[in-house]
Design an enzyme around this catalytic site. Structure first.
Site, short mmCIF file in Angstrom:
data_model
loop_
_atom_site.label_atom_id
_atom_site.label_comp_id
_atom_site.label_asym_id
_atom_site.label_seq_id
_atom_site.Cartn_x
_atom_site.Cartn_y
_atom_site.Cartn_z
N ASP A 12 14.44 0.39 -23.87
CA ASP A 12 13.22 1.19 -23.92
C ASP A 12 12.06 0.19 -24.05
O ASP A 12 12.28 -0.99 -24.35
CB ASP A 12 13.29 2.12 -25.14
CG ASP A 12 11.99 2.87 -25.36
OD1 ASP A 12 11.43 3.41 -24.39
OD2 ASP A 12 11.53 2.91 -26.52
N ASP A 14 8.25 1.11 -25.26
CA ASP A 14 7.32 1.37 -26.37
C ASP A 14 8.05 1.35 -27.71
O ASP A 14 8.97 2.15 -27.93
CB ASP A 14 6.65 2.74 -26.19
CG ASP A 14 5.83 2.82 -24.90
OD1 ASP A 14 4.96 1.96 -24.72
OD2 ASP A 14 6.05 3.74 -24.10
C1 G6P Z 1 7.11 6.68 -24.27
C2 G6P Z 1 6.49 6.78 -25.62
C3 G6P Z 1 5.88 8.15 -25.83
C4 G6P Z 1 4.96 8.50 -24.68
C5 G6P Z 1 5.74 8.47 -23.38
C6 G6P Z 1 4.89 8.79 -22.16
O1 G6P Z 1 8.30 7.39 -24.27
O2 G6P Z 1 7.46 6.57 -26.63
O3 G6P Z 1 5.15 8.12 -27.03
O4 G6P Z 1 4.40 9.79 -24.85
O5 G6P Z 1 6.27 7.17 -23.22
O6 G6P Z 1 3.95 7.76 -21.96
P1 G6P Z 1 2.75 7.84 -20.94
O7 G6P Z 1 2.23 6.43 -20.94
O8 G6P Z 1 3.33 8.23 -19.61
O9 G6P Z 1 1.81 8.84 -21.44
MG MG Z 2 10.19 3.90 -27.68
#
Ligand code: G6P
Ligand code: MG
Length: 215
Positions: A12, A14
């Site tokens: 993953d 983030d």
């Molecule tokens: C990751 C993060 C989430 C976020 C998602 C979508 O999964 O953990 O917190 O909402 O990505 O990200 P984006 O950049 O597409 O809004």
């Molecule tokens: Mg994450």
């Protein structure tokens, strides 16, 4: 256990490779406040790994009024604009400790390296971090129908890497992400708190504790 147990490691982004989880939190917090919704770290824990519209729906579930689809899109766009502004100065200095070493250790062990983030900003973040070239395959979140905890994104990564899910180690900081890895039939390495990531096979505090031979 030897490193030969796996043929691929799927990360993953983030909260695992870089601390963008913090920026998602700040952007959602401001959005929630603008709609009169209480938002704290505990609630944010449920949003980790959840895609943009899914996260917005969870936040607006406790809003005092209902929203049209158009209003929701505008709110999601405004959260994303704030998020993009927050990450605009990111650089390789924002890599979490041990991240590059972990990616390189997988490569050196002869394993495929994948990225499974539901963030539509993932390609831009990888570029800013200077690590786009370290992955054999990066899932394009725009082409995923079902976000985490559905297994789709990890299964897509495994299939594109040409590896069976049982031969993959997934690395995740989110409850929803660990659930996605487990329902894909992979081994899950959690990053964070073992009490939170109870479904993971192993949990470490961060990639600076990553030791492939141990999992
Ligand atoms: C990751 C993060 C989430 C976020 C998602 C979508 O999964 O953990 O917190 O909402 O990505 O990200 P984006 O950049 O597409 O809004
Ligand atoms: Mg994450």
């Amino acid at each position: 256990m030897s490193t030969n147990r796996y043929k691929a490691v799927i990360f993953d982004l983030d909260g695992v490779i870089t601390d963008t989880a913090r920026y998602h939190y700040l952007a959602w917090k401001r959005l929630a406040a603008s709609q009169g919704v209480h938002f704290d770290e505990a609630f944010n824990e449920h949003l980790k790994g959840i895609d943009r519209m899914g996260s917005l729906d969870l936040i607006l579930a406790s809003a005092p009024r209902a929203y049209t689809p158009e209003e929701k899109l505008a709110l999601a766009d405004s959260k994303n604009a704030h998020y993009v502004e927050l990450i605009s100065t990111m650089s390789p200095a924002d890599l979490l400790p041990g991240a590059v070493e972990a990616l390189d250790a997988c490569r050196a062990a002869g394993l495929k390296v994948g990225l499974a983030s539901v963030s539509k900003n993932a390609f831009a973040v990888l570029d800013m971090l200077g690590i786009a070239g370290k992955f054999d395959y990066v899932v394009d979140a725009a082409r995923i129908a079902r976000g985490k905890p559905d297994p789709e994104i990890f299964l897509k990564a495994a299939s594109e890497l040409g590896v069976s899910p049982a031969d993959c180690l997934g690395v995740e900081d989110a409850v929803a992400g660990v659930a996605s890895i487990k329902s894909a039939g992979m081994t899950a390495l959690g990053i964070g708190d073992p009490a939170v990531l109870a479904q993971a096979d192993r949990v470490i505090a961060g990639l600076d504790h990553f030791a492939l031979a141990d999992y």
